[in-house]
Design a protein around this motif. Structure first.
Motif, PDB file in Angstrom:
ATOM      1  N   THR A  88      -3.847 -48.082 -37.183  1.00 47.19           N
ATOM      2  CA  THR A  88      -4.804 -46.980 -37.112  1.00 47.19           C
ATOM      3  C   THR A  88      -6.047 -47.437 -36.360  1.00 47.19           C
ATOM      4  O   THR A  88      -6.675 -48.434 -36.732  1.00 47.19           O
ATOM      5  CB  THR A  88      -5.186 -46.506 -38.527  1.00 47.19           C
ATOM      6  N   LEU A  89      -6.396 -46.680 -35.302  1.00 40.77           N
ATOM      7  CA  LEU A  89      -7.510 -47.063 -34.420  1.00 40.77           C
ATOM      8  C   LEU A  89      -8.461 -45.891 -34.194  1.00 40.77           C
ATOM      9  O   LEU A  89      -9.104 -45.811 -33.144  1.00 40.77           O
ATOM     10  CB  LEU A  89      -6.963 -47.553 -33.071  1.00 40.77           C
ATOM     11  N   ASN A  90      -8.571 -45.003 -35.143  1.00 42.45           N
ATOM     12  CA  ASN A  90      -9.363 -43.789 -34.966  1.00 42.45           C
ATOM     13  C   ASN A  90     -10.848 -44.090 -34.738  1.00 42.45           C
ATOM     14  O   ASN A  90     -11.378 -45.106 -35.199  1.00 42.45           O
ATOM     15  CB  ASN A  90      -9.214 -42.877 -36.185  1.00 42.45           C
ATOM     16  N   GLU A 124      -2.229 -44.300 -34.659  1.00 40.17           N
ATOM     17  CA  GLU A 124      -3.241 -43.244 -34.771  1.00 40.17           C
ATOM     18  C   GLU A 124      -4.432 -43.607 -33.895  1.00 40.17           C
ATOM     19  O   GLU A 124      -5.066 -44.639 -34.092  1.00 40.17           O
ATOM     20  CB  GLU A 124      -3.682 -43.072 -36.227  1.00 40.17           C
ATOM     21  N   MET A 125      -4.720 -42.729 -32.917  1.00 42.65           N
ATOM     22  CA  MET A 125      -5.819 -42.964 -31.979  1.00 42.65           C
ATOM     23  C   MET A 125      -6.610 -41.678 -31.781  1.00 42.65           C
ATOM     24  O   MET A 125      -6.835 -41.216 -30.666  1.00 42.65           O
ATOM     25  CB  MET A 125      -5.284 -43.499 -30.651  1.00 42.65           C
ATOM     26  N   SER A 126      -7.043 -41.095 -32.863  1.00 44.70           N
ATOM     27  CA  SER A 126      -7.863 -39.892 -32.804  1.00 44.70           C
ATOM     28  C   SER A 126      -9.300 -40.257 -32.452  1.00 44.70           C
ATOM     29  O   SER A 126      -9.899 -41.132 -33.064  1.00 44.70           O
ATOM     30  CB  SER A 126      -7.808 -39.164 -34.150  1.00 44.70           C
ATOM     31  N   GLY A 127      -9.854 -39.574 -31.447  1.00 40.24           N
ATOM     32  CA  GLY A 127     -11.234 -39.825 -31.043  1.00 40.24           C
ATOM     33  C   GLY A 127     -11.436 -41.179 -30.396  1.00 40.24           C
ATOM     34  O   GLY A 127     -12.392 -41.878 -30.713  1.00 40.24           O
ATOM     35  N   SER A 171       7.616 -43.183 -34.068  1.00 41.34           N
ATOM     36  CA  SER A 171       7.903 -41.795 -34.433  1.00 41.34           C
ATOM     37  C   SER A 171       6.652 -40.988 -34.751  1.00 41.34           C
ATOM     38  O   SER A 171       6.740 -39.775 -34.904  1.00 41.34           O
ATOM     39  CB  SER A 171       8.836 -41.756 -35.645  1.00 41.34           C
ATOM     40  N   VAL A 172       5.499 -41.623 -34.861  1.00 42.70           N
ATOM     41  CA  VAL A 172       4.261 -40.912 -35.196  1.00 42.70           C
ATOM     42  C   VAL A 172       3.151 -41.401 -34.277  1.00 42.70           C
ATOM     43  O   VAL A 172       2.863 -42.598 -34.232  1.00 42.70           O
ATOM     44  CB  VAL A 172       3.857 -41.146 -36.664  1.00 42.70           C
ATOM     45  N   ILE A 173       2.566 -40.477 -33.526  1.00 40.90           N
ATOM     46  CA  ILE A 173       1.416 -40.790 -32.684  1.00 40.90           C
ATOM     47  C   ILE A 173       0.405 -39.667 -32.854  1.00 40.90           C
ATOM     48  O   ILE A 173       0.740 -38.494 -32.694  1.00 40.90           O
ATOM     49  CB  ILE A 173       1.792 -40.947 -31.207  1.00 40.90           C
ATOM     50  N   ASP A 174      -0.828 -40.028 -33.167  1.00 35.24           N
ATOM     51  CA  ASP A 174      -1.894 -39.050 -33.369  1.00 35.24           C
ATOM     52  C   ASP A 174      -2.970 -39.289 -32.310  1.00 35.24           C
ATOM     53  O   ASP A 174      -3.668 -40.294 -32.347  1.00 35.24           O
ATOM     54  CB  ASP A 174      -2.490 -39.194 -34.771  1.00 35.24           C
ATOM     55  N   ILE A 175      -3.079 -38.374 -31.356  1.00 41.40           N
ATOM     56  CA  ILE A 175      -4.130 -38.484 -30.330  1.00 41.40           C
ATOM     57  C   ILE A 175      -5.033 -37.252 -30.355  1.00 41.40           C
ATOM     58  O   ILE A 175      -5.627 -36.882 -29.346  1.00 41.40           O
ATOM     59  CB  ILE A 175      -3.534 -38.692 -28.930  1.00 41.40           C
ATOM     60  N   ARG A 176      -5.127 -36.616 -31.507  1.00 47.30           N
ATOM     61  CA  ARG A 176      -6.048 -35.496 -31.633  1.00 47.30           C
ATOM     62  C   ARG A 176      -7.494 -35.991 -31.509  1.00 47.30           C
ATOM     63  O   ARG A 176      -7.790 -37.152 -31.730  1.00 47.30           O
ATOM     64  CB  ARG A 176      -5.849 -34.802 -32.978  1.00 47.30           C
ATOM     65  N   GLY A 177      -8.378 -35.081 -31.194  1.00 43.36           N
ATOM     66  CA  GLY A 177      -9.790 -35.435 -31.093  1.00 43.36           C
ATOM     67  C   GLY A 177     -10.155 -36.114 -29.796  1.00 43.36           C
ATOM     68  O   GLY A 177     -11.277 -36.626 -29.672  1.00 43.36           O
ATOM     69  N   LYS A 225     -10.900 -35.166 -26.190  1.00 41.51           N
ATOM     70  CA  LYS A 225     -11.153 -33.957 -25.412  1.00 41.51           C
ATOM     71  C   LYS A 225     -10.600 -34.046 -23.991  1.00 41.51           C
ATOM     72  O   LYS A 225     -10.403 -33.017 -23.342  1.00 41.51           O
ATOM     73  CB  LYS A 225     -12.663 -33.681 -25.372  1.00 41.51           C
ATOM     74  N   GLY A 226     -10.358 -35.250 -23.516  1.00 40.02           N
ATOM     75  CA  GLY A 226      -9.847 -35.398 -22.150  1.00 40.02           C
ATOM     76  C   GLY A 226      -8.357 -35.169 -22.016  1.00 40.02           C
ATOM     77  O   GLY A 226      -7.835 -35.174 -20.896  1.00 40.02           O
ATOM     78  N   VAL A 227      -7.654 -34.973 -23.122  1.00 38.63           N
ATOM     79  CA  VAL A 227      -6.205 -34.763 -23.080  1.00 38.63           C
ATOM     80  C   VAL A 227      -5.925 -33.262 -23.125  1.00 38.63           C
ATOM     81  O   VAL A 227      -6.259 -32.601 -24.108  1.00 38.63           O
ATOM     82  CB  VAL A 227      -5.507 -35.470 -24.253  1.00 38.63           C
ATOM     83  N   PRO A 228      -5.289 -32.692 -22.082  1.00 38.31           N
ATOM     84  CA  PRO A 228      -5.005 -31.252 -22.071  1.00 38.31           C
ATOM     85  C   PRO A 228      -4.014 -30.859 -23.169  1.00 38.31           C
ATOM     86  O   PRO A 228      -3.209 -31.672 -23.624  1.00 38.31           O
ATOM     87  CB  PRO A 228      -4.392 -31.018 -20.681  1.00 38.31           C
ATOM     88  N   VAL A 229      -4.059 -29.595 -23.536  1.00 40.23           N
ATOM     89  CA  VAL A 229      -3.217 -29.104 -24.614  1.00 40.23           C
ATOM     90  C   VAL A 229      -1.742 -29.190 -24.249  1.00 40.23           C
ATOM     91  O   VAL A 229      -0.899 -29.547 -25.086  1.00 40.23           O
ATOM     92  CB  VAL A 229      -3.601 -27.651 -24.970  1.00 40.23           C
ATOM     93  N   HIS A 230      -1.401 -28.888 -22.988  1.00 42.63           N
ATOM     94  CA  HIS A 230       0.019 -28.879 -22.617  1.00 42.63           C
ATOM     95  C   HIS A 230       0.624 -30.278 -22.683  1.00 42.63           C
ATOM     96  O   HIS A 230       1.809 -30.443 -22.989  1.00 42.63           O
ATOM     97  CB  HIS A 230       0.202 -28.272 -21.226  1.00 42.63           C
ATOM     98  N   LEU A 231      -0.185 -31.323 -22.432  1.00 37.35           N
ATOM     99  CA  LEU A 231       0.321 -32.690 -22.558  1.00 37.35           C
ATOM    100  C   LEU A 231       0.512 -33.065 -24.026  1.00 37.35           C
ATOM    101  O   LEU A 231       1.469 -33.771 -24.383  1.00 37.35           O
ATOM    102  CB  LEU A 231      -0.627 -33.671 -21.871  1.00 37.35           C
TER     103      LEU A 231
END
Length: 367
Positions: A214-216, A243-246, A268-274, A276-282
Motif C-alpha cells: 500500500t502506497l497511498n 494500492e496507489m491512490s493519490g 489481481s487488485v490495483i487501486d489508482i483512484r484519486g 487526477k491525471g488518469v482519464p476515466v476511460h483508462l
C-alpha cells in the motif's frame, strides 16, 4: 499495574483488550499514565494487534525534553512527541516484539520516527517471526526510511502486507521497494525449484513473502515511480495487490499499467483512484482487465486487511470500486434480457409453421 501506581485503568486503553488488541490514541495519554502502560506493554505476550496513533501531523520531536520533568512541562504538543516518552515507547515495543509470539499486526500512525527511533524499532521487528501486517501511516521518513524498512523485510519472510501511506516517497523510494520485490522473487523461485525436484507440484500461493503493498497519498511518486515498480513486478507470481491512490499518476503510468496487466499472472487488485491525471476511460480499461483475470481464478492465498469492527483478518478484494460479483450480476441480467427478447420470436416462428400446415391440409381436401 494500575493498582501498583494507584491509577484507574483508562477506558481508551481498555477498549479492545478483550480481543487482544491495543488501539492507543497517543495524543490523549497523560505523562503519568505512560509509565504503567509501557511497563505492561514490554512484558506482554498475548496481544495480536498493536496500533498507536497520533493526529498531530508534521510535529517534530522535542529533543530537549529528555527527562520526565521537562516532558511534563511541555504544553505545545502531546507528550508522545517528547524525547523522553518516545524513547520509552520504542524501547517497550522492541521488548514486546522480541517476546510476543502472537503479534501479527503492528500499525503506527503519525508517530515521529526519526532514523534513531526507526532503527531501534526495526531491530525489534526483525526478531518478531509472527508479524504479518506492518503499517507506517503519516510518518514522513521519506526514501531513506523506506530503504531501511525494506532492507529488514528482505530477511523477514513472514510479513505479507506493508503499508507506506503518506510517508513522503519519491521514485527513489520506489526503487527500494522494487529491489525488495526482486530479492524475495529470487528466493521464492529457488524454493519453487527445490519443491519441483522432489516430484511435487509447487504451490505458489503458499510460499512466504509479500502479497500486498500500500502506497497511498505519496504524490511525488508519479509516472516514473510507477514504471520502476512495474519493472520490479515483472515475472513476479506472488504480489496480489497494489494500492496507489493519490500518487500523482498520469496517462503514462496508466498505459504502462495496462501493458503490464496484459502479461501479468498473479496481481489481481490495483487501486489508482484519486489520481487526477488518469482519464476515466483508462481506469475502466484497467478495471476490465482485472475483472477478466480474476473472474475464473480463485487464489489459495488472499491478501488480508484488518477489520475495524472484529479486529480479525478479513478477505478484501476490490477492482477500483467494482467487484466481481457485480460484474457477474450484470452478465446474468444481460443474458436474461436476451432470453426474454427471444421468447416472442419463437412464438411467431411456431405460429407461422402452423399456418403453413393448415394451408397445405386445406389444399389437399379441395383436390
Amino acid at each position: 499495574m494500575c493498582q501498583h501506581y494507584n491509577l484507574l485503568p483508562l477506558s481508551k486503553v481498555k477498549g479492545y483488550l478483550h480481543k487482544n488488541v491495543l488501539d492507543l490514541p497517543a495524543d490523549r495519554i497523560r505523562i503519568e499514565d505512560w509509565r504503567p502502560l509501557l511497563e505492561t506493554l514490554q512484558s506482554d505476550q498475548g496481544l495480536q494487534k498493536i496500533a498507536i496513533r497520533s493526529a498531530h501531523r508534521g510535529q517534530a520531536v522535542v529533543e530537549f525534553a529528555g527527562t520526565k520533568e521537562k516532558a511534563a512541562r511541555t504544553r505545545k504538543c502531546p507528550v508522545i512527541f517528547t524525547a523522553y516518552v518516545l524513547h520509552k515507547l520504542i524501547a517497550s515495543m522492541v521488548k514486546c516484539l522480541s517476546i510476543n509470539n502472537n503479534l501479527i499486526h503492528l500499525e503506527l500512525q503519525g508517530i515521529p520516527l526519526t532514523f534513531k527511533y526507526l532503527d531501534a524499532l526495526l531491530e525489534g521487528i526483525s526478531k518478531c517471526k509472527t508479524l504479518k501486517f506492518l503499517s507506517f501511516i503519516d510518518i514522513p521518513f521519506g526514501d531513506d526510511g523506506t530503504g531501511r524498512v525494506c532492507r529488514v523485510l528482505r530477511h523477514l519472510p513472514n510479513v505479507a502486507s506493508v503499508n507506506f501511506t503518506a510517508c513522503g516517497l519519491t521514485p527513489l523510494g520506489m526503487q527500494h521497494i522494487a529491489n525488495l520485490i526482486k530479492t524475495q522473487k529470487i528466493k521464492r523461485f529457488v524454493e519453487t525449484w527445490q519443491q519441483s525436484l522432489r516430484y511435487q507440484r509447487p504451490n505458489l500461493d503458499s510460499l512466504w513473502g509479500l502479497r500486498q503493498i500500500t502506497l497511498n497519498t505519496n504524490p511525488l511518486i508519479g509516472d516514473e515511480g510507477m514504471k520502476i515498480l512495474l519493472e520490479g513486478l515483472e515475472d513476479d507470481l506472488w504480489i496480489k495487490g497494489i494500492e496507489m491512490s493519490g500518487c500523482g499518476l498520469g496517462i503514462g503510468a496508466a498505459k504502462e499499467l495496462i501493458s503490464f496487466l496484459q502479461n501479468s499472472y498473479a496481481i489481481s487488485v490495483i487501486d489508482i483512484r484519486g489520481n487526477k491525471g488518469v482519464p476515466v476511460h483508462l481506469i475502466q480499461h484497467i478495471m476490465l482487465l482485472l475483472a477478466k483475470k480474476t473472474m475464473h481464478y480463485r487464489s489459495e492465498y488472499q491478501w488480508n486487511s484488518w477489520s475495524s469492527t472484529s479486529h480479525q483478518p478479513m478477505v478484501q478484494s476490490r477492482f477500483l470500486g467494482q467487484t466481481t460479483e457485480k460484474l457477474r450480476n450484470q452478465q446474468r441480467s444481460r443474458t436474461k434480457e436476451l432470453d426474454d427478447s427471444s421468447v416472442p420470436m419463437r412464438g411467431v416462428h411456431t405460429s407461422t409453421i402452423k399456418q403453413k400446415q393448415c394451408c397445405q391440409a386445406q389444399s389437399k381436401l379441395k383436390s
